[in-house]
Design a protein around this motif. Structure first.
Motif, PDB file in Angstrom:
ATOM      1  N   ASN A 156       8.510  -6.845   0.280  1.00 17.44           N
ATOM      2  CA  ASN A 156       7.799  -7.464   1.411  1.00 17.44           C
ATOM      3  C   ASN A 156       6.384  -6.927   1.598  1.00 17.44           C
ATOM      4  OD1 ASN A 156       9.936  -9.129   2.049  1.00 17.44           O
ATOM      5  ND2 ASN A 156      10.819  -7.694   3.517  1.00 17.44           N
ATOM      6  N   ASP A 157       6.166  -5.657   1.254  1.00 16.52           N
ATOM      7  CA  ASP A 157       4.845  -5.069   1.463  1.00 16.52           C
ATOM      8  C   ASP A 157       3.982  -5.052   0.200  1.00 16.52           C
ATOM      9  OD1 ASP A 157       6.340  -3.134   0.152  1.00 16.52           O
ATOM     10  OD2 ASP A 157       5.557  -1.470   1.339  1.00 16.52           O
ATOM     11  N   ASP A 158       4.424  -5.706  -0.870  1.00 18.15           N
ATOM     12  CA  ASP A 158       3.621  -5.792  -2.097  1.00 18.15           C
ATOM     13  C   ASP A 158       2.494  -6.804  -1.943  1.00 18.15           C
ATOM     14  OD1 ASP A 158       4.997  -3.954  -3.675  1.00 18.15           O
ATOM     15  OD2 ASP A 158       6.279  -5.472  -4.599  1.00 18.15           O
ATOM     16  N   LEU A 159       1.342  -6.484  -2.511  1.00 20.88           N
ATOM     17  CA  LEU A 159       0.293  -7.477  -2.704  1.00 20.88           C
ATOM     18  C   LEU A 159       0.629  -8.180  -4.006  1.00 20.88           C
ATOM     19  CD1 LEU A 159      -2.465  -8.816  -2.168  1.00 20.88           C
ATOM     20  CD2 LEU A 159      -3.489  -6.944  -3.474  1.00 20.88           C
ATOM     21  N   VAL A 160       0.663  -9.496  -3.991  1.00 16.70           N
ATOM     22  CA  VAL A 160       0.974 -10.281  -5.185  1.00 16.70           C
ATOM     23  C   VAL A 160      -0.290 -11.027  -5.592  1.00 16.70           C
ATOM     24  CG1 VAL A 160       2.414 -12.089  -6.179  1.00 16.70           C
ATOM     25  CG2 VAL A 160       3.367 -10.555  -4.438  1.00 16.70           C
ATOM     26  N   LEU A 161      -0.795 -10.725  -6.782  1.00 17.26           N
ATOM     27  CA  LEU A 161      -1.941 -11.438  -7.345  1.00 17.26           C
ATOM     28  C   LEU A 161      -1.402 -12.366  -8.423  1.00 17.26           C
ATOM     29  CD1 LEU A 161      -4.361  -8.399  -7.829  1.00 17.26           C
ATOM     30  CD2 LEU A 161      -4.364 -10.036  -5.955  1.00 17.26           C
ATOM     31  N   SER A 162      -1.620 -13.648  -8.271  1.00 14.03           N
ATOM     32  CA  SER A 162      -1.160 -14.630  -9.252  1.00 14.03           C
ATOM     33  C   SER A 162      -2.339 -15.471  -9.701  1.00 14.03           C
ATOM     34  CB  SER A 162      -0.096 -15.546  -8.648  1.00 14.03           C
ATOM     35  OG  SER A 162       1.043 -14.817  -8.329  1.00 14.03           O
ATOM     36  N   LYS A 163      -2.506 -15.536 -11.015  1.00 14.13           N
ATOM     37  CA  LYS A 163      -3.625 -16.286 -11.573  1.00 14.13           C
ATOM     38  C   LYS A 163      -3.345 -16.562 -13.045  1.00 14.13           C
ATOM     39  CE  LYS A 163      -8.633 -15.903 -11.781  1.00 14.13           C
ATOM     40  NZ  LYS A 163      -9.773 -15.016 -11.548  1.00 14.13           N
ATOM     41  N   GLU A 164      -3.537 -17.803 -13.485  1.00 13.63           N
ATOM     42  CA  GLU A 164      -3.420 -18.180 -14.896  1.00 13.63           C
ATOM     43  C   GLU A 164      -2.124 -17.672 -15.541  1.00 13.63           C
ATOM     44  OE1 GLU A 164      -6.869 -17.814 -17.369  1.00 13.63           O
ATOM     45  OE2 GLU A 164      -8.228 -17.948 -15.653  1.00 13.63           O
ATOM     46  N   ASN A 165      -0.982 -17.882 -14.887  1.00 13.51           N
ATOM     47  CA  ASN A 165       0.332 -17.465 -15.385  1.00 13.51           C
ATOM     48  C   ASN A 165       0.507 -15.955 -15.452  1.00 13.51           C
ATOM     49  OD1 ASN A 165       1.327 -20.130 -15.728  1.00 13.51           O
ATOM     50  ND2 ASN A 165       0.135 -20.280 -17.608  1.00 13.51           N
ATOM     51  N   ALA A 166      -0.342 -15.216 -14.766  1.00 16.90           N
ATOM     52  CA  ALA A 166      -0.211 -13.765 -14.686  1.00 16.90           C
ATOM     53  C   ALA A 166       0.154 -13.392 -13.252  1.00 16.90           C
ATOM     54  CB  ALA A 166      -1.527 -13.092 -15.068  1.00 16.90           C
ATOM     55  N   THR A 167       1.075 -12.457 -13.119  1.00 20.63           N
ATOM     56  CA  THR A 167       1.440 -11.953 -11.801  1.00 20.63           C
ATOM     57  C   THR A 167       1.323 -10.436 -11.814  1.00 20.63           C
ATOM     58  OG1 THR A 167       2.967 -13.777 -11.438  1.00 20.63           O
ATOM     59  CG2 THR A 167       3.226 -11.844 -10.031  1.00 20.63           C
ATOM     60  N   VAL A 168       0.568  -9.915 -10.840  1.00 22.87           N
ATOM     61  CA  VAL A 168       0.369  -8.481 -10.690  1.00 22.87           C
ATOM     62  C   VAL A 168       0.869  -8.091  -9.311  1.00 22.87           C
ATOM     63  CG1 VAL A 168      -1.337  -6.616 -10.597  1.00 22.87           C
ATOM     64  CG2 VAL A 168      -1.652  -8.513 -12.204  1.00 22.87           C
ATOM     65  N   LEU A 169       1.652  -7.009  -9.252  1.00 21.84           N
ATOM     66  CA  LEU A 169       2.140  -6.478  -7.992  1.00 21.84           C
ATOM     67  C   LEU A 169       1.495  -5.130  -7.716  1.00 21.84           C
ATOM     68  CD1 LEU A 169       5.994  -7.084  -8.407  1.00 21.84           C
ATOM     69  CD2 LEU A 169       4.275  -8.637  -7.443  1.00 21.84           C
ATOM     70  N   ILE A 170       1.090  -4.924  -6.471  1.00 26.05           N
ATOM     71  CA  ILE A 170       0.547  -3.630  -6.037  1.00 26.05           C
ATOM     72  C   ILE A 170       1.250  -3.272  -4.741  1.00 26.05           C
ATOM     73  CG2 ILE A 170      -1.516  -2.335  -5.376  1.00 26.05           C
ATOM     74  CD1 ILE A 170      -3.161  -4.457  -6.919  1.00 26.05           C
ATOM     75  N   ASP A 171       1.905  -2.110  -4.695  1.00 24.19           N
ATOM     76  CA  ASP A 171       2.624  -1.716  -3.491  1.00 24.19           C
ATOM     77  C   ASP A 171       1.634  -1.297  -2.400  1.00 24.19           C
ATOM     78  OD1 ASP A 171       2.540   1.485  -3.345  1.00 24.19           O
ATOM     79  OD2 ASP A 171       2.740   0.869  -5.445  1.00 24.19           O
ATOM     80  N   SER A 172       2.097  -1.287  -1.159  1.00 25.07           N
ATOM     81  CA  SER A 172       1.212  -1.042  -0.018  1.00 25.07           C
ATOM     82  C   SER A 172       0.582   0.342  -0.049  1.00 25.07           C
ATOM     83  CB  SER A 172       1.958  -1.264   1.297  1.00 25.07           C
ATOM     84  OG  SER A 172       3.048  -0.379   1.405  1.00 25.07           O
ATOM     85  N   LEU A 173       1.287   1.360  -0.513  1.00 20.36           N
ATOM     86  CA  LEU A 173       0.713   2.703  -0.591  1.00 20.36           C
ATOM     87  C   LEU A 173      -0.426   2.739  -1.608  1.00 20.36           C
ATOM     88  CD1 LEU A 173       0.731   5.621   0.316  1.00 20.36           C
ATOM     89  CD2 LEU A 173       2.478   6.078  -1.409  1.00 20.36           C
ATOM     90  N   SER A 174      -0.219   2.140  -2.774  1.00 18.06           N
ATOM     91  CA  SER A 174      -1.273   2.085  -3.793  1.00 18.06           C
ATOM     92  C   SER A 174      -2.457   1.272  -3.302  1.00 18.06           C
ATOM     93  CB  SER A 174      -0.722   1.486  -5.089  1.00 18.06           C
ATOM     94  OG  SER A 174       0.297   2.292  -5.625  1.00 18.06           O
ATOM     95  N   LEU A 175      -2.167   0.224  -2.545  1.00 20.51           N
ATOM     96  CA  LEU A 175      -3.225  -0.642  -2.034  1.00 20.51           C
ATOM     97  C   LEU A 175      -4.175   0.111  -1.111  1.00 20.51           C
ATOM     98  CD1 LEU A 175      -4.289  -3.499  -2.147  1.00 20.51           C
ATOM     99  CD2 LEU A 175      -2.767  -4.083  -0.261  1.00 20.51           C
ATOM    100  N   GLU A 176      -3.675   1.131  -0.414  1.00 22.24           N
ATOM    101  CA  GLU A 176      -4.540   1.947   0.439  1.00 22.24           C
ATOM    102  C   GLU A 176      -5.664   2.593  -0.371  1.00 22.24           C
ATOM    103  OE1 GLU A 176      -2.609   4.675   3.091  1.00 22.24           O
ATOM    104  OE2 GLU A 176      -0.943   3.294   3.396  1.00 22.24           O
ATOM    105  N   PHE A 177      -5.397   2.919  -1.629  1.00 19.83           N
ATOM    106  CA  PHE A 177      -6.387   3.539  -2.505  1.00 19.83           C
ATOM    107  C   PHE A 177      -7.208   2.512  -3.293  1.00 19.83           C
ATOM    108  CE2 PHE A 177      -3.036   6.712  -2.052  1.00 19.83           C
ATOM    109  CZ  PHE A 177      -3.782   7.824  -1.674  1.00 19.83           C
ATOM    110  N   MET A 178      -6.756   1.242  -3.304  1.00 17.17           N
ATOM    111  CA  MET A 178      -7.367   0.239  -4.171  1.00 17.17           C
ATOM    112  C   MET A 178      -8.085  -0.886  -3.432  1.00 17.17           C
ATOM    113  SD  MET A 178      -4.481  -0.211  -7.135  1.00 17.17           S
ATOM    114  CE  MET A 178      -5.449  -1.471  -7.973  1.00 17.17           C
ATOM    115  N   GLY A 179      -8.187  -0.823  -2.112  1.00 15.64           N
ATOM    116  CA  GLY A 179      -8.848  -1.879  -1.364  1.00 15.64           C
ATOM    117  C   GLY A 179     -10.257  -2.126  -1.873  1.00 15.64           C
ATOM    118  N   GLY A 180     -10.588  -3.362  -2.169  1.00 13.81           N
ATOM    119  CA  GLY A 180     -11.906  -3.710  -2.686  1.00 13.81           C
ATOM    120  C   GLY A 180     -12.056  -3.555  -4.189  1.00 13.81           C
ATOM    121  N   ALA A 181     -10.987  -3.184  -4.880  1.00 14.19           N
ATOM    122  CA  ALA A 181     -11.062  -2.945  -6.324  1.00 14.19           C
ATOM    123  C   ALA A 181     -11.088  -4.246  -7.115  1.00 14.19           C
ATOM    124  CB  ALA A 181      -9.879  -2.096  -6.785  1.00 14.19           C
ATOM    125  N   GLU A 182     -11.613  -4.155  -8.327  1.00 16.17           N
ATOM    126  CA  GLU A 182     -11.623  -5.264  -9.272  1.00 16.17           C
ATOM    127  C   GLU A 182     -10.848  -4.836 -10.509  1.00 16.17           C
ATOM    128  OE1 GLU A 182     -15.089  -8.042 -10.825  1.00 16.17           O
ATOM    129  OE2 GLU A 182     -15.088  -6.124 -11.883  1.00 16.17           O
TER     130      GLU A 182
END
Length: 118
Positions: free
Chosen positions: A59-85
């Motif tokens: 429930n707290d994962d960020l899900v990035l979906s694009k061009e048949n690719a799915t990337v999951l980032i958990d909420s704790l990791s997201l705290e360190f990755m906000g604004g990342a590319e």
């Protein structure tokens, strides 16, 4: 960032990265996704871990979906990755995924280790 699509929480997955991830996932079987985790360790204090997993997003994962690719980032990791590319680079030095993280104040030459301001 002309080669990117902005996702929620300002994490960006470039077209190049999405295409490469999709090619990797296609070889892994249905339901496989890429999970990116920020873990303690590495040369600079934190490091990125890339894991191919077969799991449903939490429930707290960020899900990035694009061009048949799915990337999951958990909420704790997201705290360190906000604004990342998240990008994929193929140059004279070699091929690799690179995360350009505005929260990192230092990084190691390996490209997976970083430090944040305390």
């Amino acid at each position: 960032m002309t080669d990117a699509a902005v996702a929620s929480n300002d994490v960006v997955l470039t077209d190049r990265a999405a295409r490469k991830i999709a090619r990797i996932l296609a070889k892994q079987g249905e339901g496989t996704v890429l999970r990116i985790v920020v873990a303690g360790g590495g040369c600079s204090g934190f490091q990125y871990e890339y894991k191919l997993v077969k799991e449903v997003p939490a429930n707290d994962d960020l899900v990035l979906s694009k061009e048949n690719a799915t990337v999951l980032i958990d909420s704790l990791s997201l705290e360190f990755m906000g604004g990342a590319e998240i990008d994929y680079v193929d140059d004279l030095i070699g091929q690799s995924f690179q995360i350009r993280n505005p929260n990192a104040v230092a990084s190691c030459g390996c490209g997976t280790s970083f430090a944040v301001a305390s």
